[in-house]
Design an enzyme around this catalytic site. Structure first.
Site, mmCIF file in Angstrom:
data_model
loop_
_atom_site.group_PDB
_atom_site.id
_atom_site.type_symbol
_atom_site.label_atom_id
_atom_site.label_comp_id
_atom_site.label_asym_id
_atom_site.label_seq_id
_atom_site.Cartn_x
_atom_site.Cartn_y
_atom_site.Cartn_z
ATOM 1 N N ASN A 1 6.678 -4.331 -7.098
ATOM 2 C CA ASN A 1 8.079 -4.633 -7.370
ATOM 3 C C ASN A 1 8.324 -4.502 -8.876
ATOM 4 O OD1 ASN A 1 8.724 -5.267 -4.724
ATOM 5 N ND2 ASN A 1 8.438 -7.454 -4.989
ATOM 6 N N ARG B 1 6.620 -3.439 0.190
ATOM 7 C CA ARG B 1 5.304 -3.101 -0.377
ATOM 8 C C ARG B 1 4.229 -3.078 0.704
ATOM 9 N NH1 ARG B 1 4.585 -7.460 -4.887
ATOM 10 N NH2 ARG B 1 5.512 -8.620 -3.197
#
Length: 98
Positions: A41, A23
């Protein structure tokens, strides 16, 4: 800003993409390309999000999501859907969603 059309596309990346700073690297790459959107996520072990910006920059980011990712990630595949042309950007920056 150029006259290039703006597009929005949703993505999901499969493989070893959690616990490998995916990320953070996605956010950094998106910002580097001047894109806006988000990344998070999922409970299924994937990473998903949305990209918005000029078509050529979004396409570069799509390639990055398919083949590069974070240094320790192992990307199995990346899927893109809901691509559409937009009049203006719907996000102000590129965010990691917790």
């Amino acid at each position: 800003m150029s006259s290039e059309e703006l597009i929005s596309v949703d993505y999901e990346v499969f493989g070893k993409v959690q616990g490998v700073f995916f990320r953070k690297y996605t956010q950094a790459e998106g910002k580097k390309l001047g894109l806006v959107g988000w990344v998070q996520n999922t409970e299924a072990g994937t990473v998903q999000g949305q990209l918005q910006g000029p078509r050529s920059k979004v396409e570069k980011m799509q390639e990055w999501l398919k083949s590069t990712g974070s240094p320790k990630s192992c990307i199995a595949k990346a899927e893109f859907k809901n691509e559409k042309t937009i009049e203006s950007l719907e996000h102000s920056s590129f965010n990691v969603v917790k």
